[in-house]
Design an enzyme around this catalytic site. Sequence first.
Site, PDB file in Angstrom:
ATOM      1  N   ASP A  93       0.863  -1.178   0.000  1.00 36.87           N
ATOM      2  CA  ASP A  93       0.000   0.000   0.000  1.00 36.87           C
ATOM      3  C   ASP A  93       0.902   1.233   0.000  1.00 36.87           C
ATOM      4  OD1 ASP A  93      -1.687  -2.132   0.579  1.00 36.87           O
ATOM      5  OD2 ASP A  93      -2.826  -1.061   2.111  1.00 36.87           O
ATOM      6  N   LYS A 159      -6.929   3.281  -2.538  1.00 41.94           N
ATOM      7  CA  LYS A 159      -7.209   3.193  -1.102  1.00 41.94           C
ATOM      8  C   LYS A 159      -7.445   4.587  -0.549  1.00 41.94           C
ATOM      9  CE  LYS A 159      -4.855   1.791   3.207  1.00 41.94           C
ATOM     10  NZ  LYS A 159      -3.660   1.102   3.756  1.00 41.94           N
ATOM     11  N   LYS A 189     -10.089   0.084  -1.517  1.00 43.01           N
ATOM     12  CA  LYS A 189      -9.878  -0.220  -0.102  1.00 43.01           C
ATOM     13  C   LYS A 189     -10.250   0.988   0.745  1.00 43.01           C
ATOM     14  CE  LYS A 189      -6.407  -1.625   3.321  1.00 43.01           C
ATOM     15  NZ  LYS A 189      -5.024  -2.118   3.532  1.00 43.01           N
TER      16      LYS A 189
END
Length: 226
Positions: A93, A159, A189
């Site tokens: 991430d 995300k 996400k």
Amino acid sequence: MPGQPTRDQVAALVDHTLLKPEATAADVVALVAEAADLGVYAVCVSPSMVPAAVSAGGVRVATVAGFPSGKHASAIKAHEAALAVACGAVEVDMVIDVGAALAGHLDAVRSDIEAVRCATSGAVLKVIVESAALLGLADESTLIGVCRVAEDAGADFVKTSTGFHPAGGASTRAVEVMASAVGGRLGVKASGGIRTATDAVAMLSAGATRLGLSGTRAVLEGLGQN
């Protein structure tokens, strides 16, 4: 996700997360054990903690790059991500440079993501856009533009948040905008401030396909038993 999801359905979408600076290797081992017990998708830990998480075994390991500010040079983010993957992380991430996005320098944002993508072949790449900052300091079009740049650069997910930015974490509005922007071609996400079962279900209903949670047990207990 339509309707009311079951506990197991939600658990299967969770990255059980521990990114606090004070976390120890023992904390990470405990996190992995709890993750296995809860039946979540993965754990997400700091890059230096990837070896401890991998050694504990039994669950996928995700990590972060350029965390939490995103102000690292692209080469640093790429090297950090590559080291983590070499140690056994299967998902990364990364954090974008939010300032570059707000200034409209989307080519720089794209290049930053591409650098990490090239360094993490075979791993899942999620791009943290700090949606609360983009929506609060700019507008939806900026958030949409960043999501599309992430797609162009080869990301697998967008995300919402690091959970550390003062602008805030995930919101259903941000998730809806992001899900619409990527149109099912990428995952979404939601992470940051999701503390209850109600929060989790709202994010999934808005279009999230993965959840980043630190209080995973409490969220799942709020969903009851299957």
